[in-house]
Design a protein around this motif. Structure first.
Motif: not given
Lengths: 231, 231
Positions: B105-110, B113-134
């Motif tokens: 939660v603290d990361f999200a509040m600080r 912009g970064r936090f929102g990007l992790m959960f929306q947008g088409e970046l979800r299809k990027d495989t290296t980002l998917l690995q980072a998410a995992n």
DNA sequence: TGTACATCAGTGAACGCGCGTTCACTGATGTAC
DNA sequence: TGTACATCAGTGAACGCGCGTTCACTGATGTAC
């Protein structure tokens, strides 16, 4: 931001559309679900509805007007979903709260476009929508009051606030993560619906039982509600 | 979608910027936090960085490249926040999990912009980002394994899956609702930070104690972890 | 220490594009009589 | 039942705009000798 080739517009036989207002709303929800708010455009909505780009103005004034109407429907729909859940829960306060939570997640899954709009965008500044939001989330609050037996007007104790924010957070987070595809790691495609139906109720039940234990222990929460009449 | 007059660009004395790469990333985060992904534009980011619209291409190729880098930083940062929380929790598995949640939660509040990007947008299809998410959410999973004493490789029981999804949901929902301004009803402005610091730990603690009770009762979860070494 | 020169980082004009909205218009509907 | 006409719902061309990206360019830096 991203450009795409538009899908073929559906040609129409009659000059008048028939039910353009509803078609525009449906197209908006679908577009929001597919591409999010950043992929929304009034022209694309008109295109998908088989209508000229000027047509929507007759029904909603401008783009903001259309989005505001979809948001209004979102709050209305979520309110109804929470109240239906509450009724479904029957005579047990914990079950009523649990069914509200299931209704919350189910609404989000069935209407991803509407759901997303409630929590992003500049519509948050619209005062009538703010009131609608208060009405919606007030159902959850009443559910918690009901659970703890705290009548409207009486302020909630810190532990009860904590309970309200906790229930809201757990269902909201579940819905948002599921919609963002973050549970896809654990269950792909068709399995996800099953995940909703099996994991969520257990998860919620467990969370809520934690609240009951706290209620029993805390001096500021006079009595755990146990069995009472549904509202 | 909405047009605004751009803020005055900051003029610069030197021909070279000095650290344009970092400035572009900062401006992107600020812009995302202010207006969301739908308000993002490469030209606006360049403007805010006091640089011509063509300059970002030298560092990130195109707009997608810049957003992908911000998303990469988001996963890296959240991973670090979860691991720091885990370490902060000391020798108690429940405390380690709780501190991971507070870190989330603290990361999200600080970094909204970064936090929102992790959960929306088409970046979800990027495989290296998917690995980072995992990788990021794997820290949470390890926290739950640690709590229940389930070694990596051994599949989690249904109740343990439920626990993982529950913890994730509760912290994620809390963060998302707080950032969406939905807690403003209960606490305006400066009070919100206090809300974070007082309500969240108690809420999480309570949620996690529910998990411990389940672990003790369920036959498929051999032992509640109790006190073990931090990883 | 000085100089030639390759490389790097930024400029600014230009392009084509999709957007939201406007405008005068027209086809269809419904209502008064 | 028929007709005149107001109102409604949609057209399509046009506008000005901000966008992402390209391009030939230029100023600054750093490196080889």
């Amino acid at each position: 931001m991203v450009r795409r080739t538009p899908p073929a517009p559906a040609p129409r036989e009659t000059y008048h559309h028939g039910d353009l207002r509803a078609a525009l709303i449906d197209a908006t929800e679908a577009l929001l679900a597919e591409r999010g708010l950043e992929g929304f455009s009034l022209r694309e909505v008109a295109r998908r509805s088989g209508v000229s780009p000027a047509a929507p103005a007759h029904h909603f004034g401008d783009a903001h007007g259309l989005l505001a109407e979809v948001a209004r429907l979102a709050f209305e729909g979520l309110t109804a979903a929470l109240e239906a859940g509450n009724a479904r829960g029957g005579s047990d306060a914990l079950a009523r709260l649990r069914e509200q939570g299931i209704g919350y997640v189910d609404f989000a899954m069935r209407h991803p476009g509407r759901f997303g709009l409630m929590f992003q965008g500049e519509l948050r500044k619209d005062t009538t929508l703010l009131q609608a939001a208060n009405g919606t989330f007030g159902v959850l609050e009443r559910g918690v009051r009901d659970f703890y037996g705290v009548p409207a007007g009486t302020p909630l104790s810190p532990a009860q606030w904590q309970a309200l924010l906790g229930v809201w957070s757990v269902v909201h987070g579940y819905a948002h993560l599921a919609l963002a595809g973050r549970f896809d790691l654990f269950a792909a495609g068709g399995q996800r619906r099953q995940l909703l139906q099996t994991v969520l109720p257990g998860l919620l039940q467990q969370h809520l039982e934690g609240l009951r234990a706290v209620a029993a222990a805390a001096p500021d929460a006079p009595r755990p509600a146990g069995r009472r009449r549904a509202r």
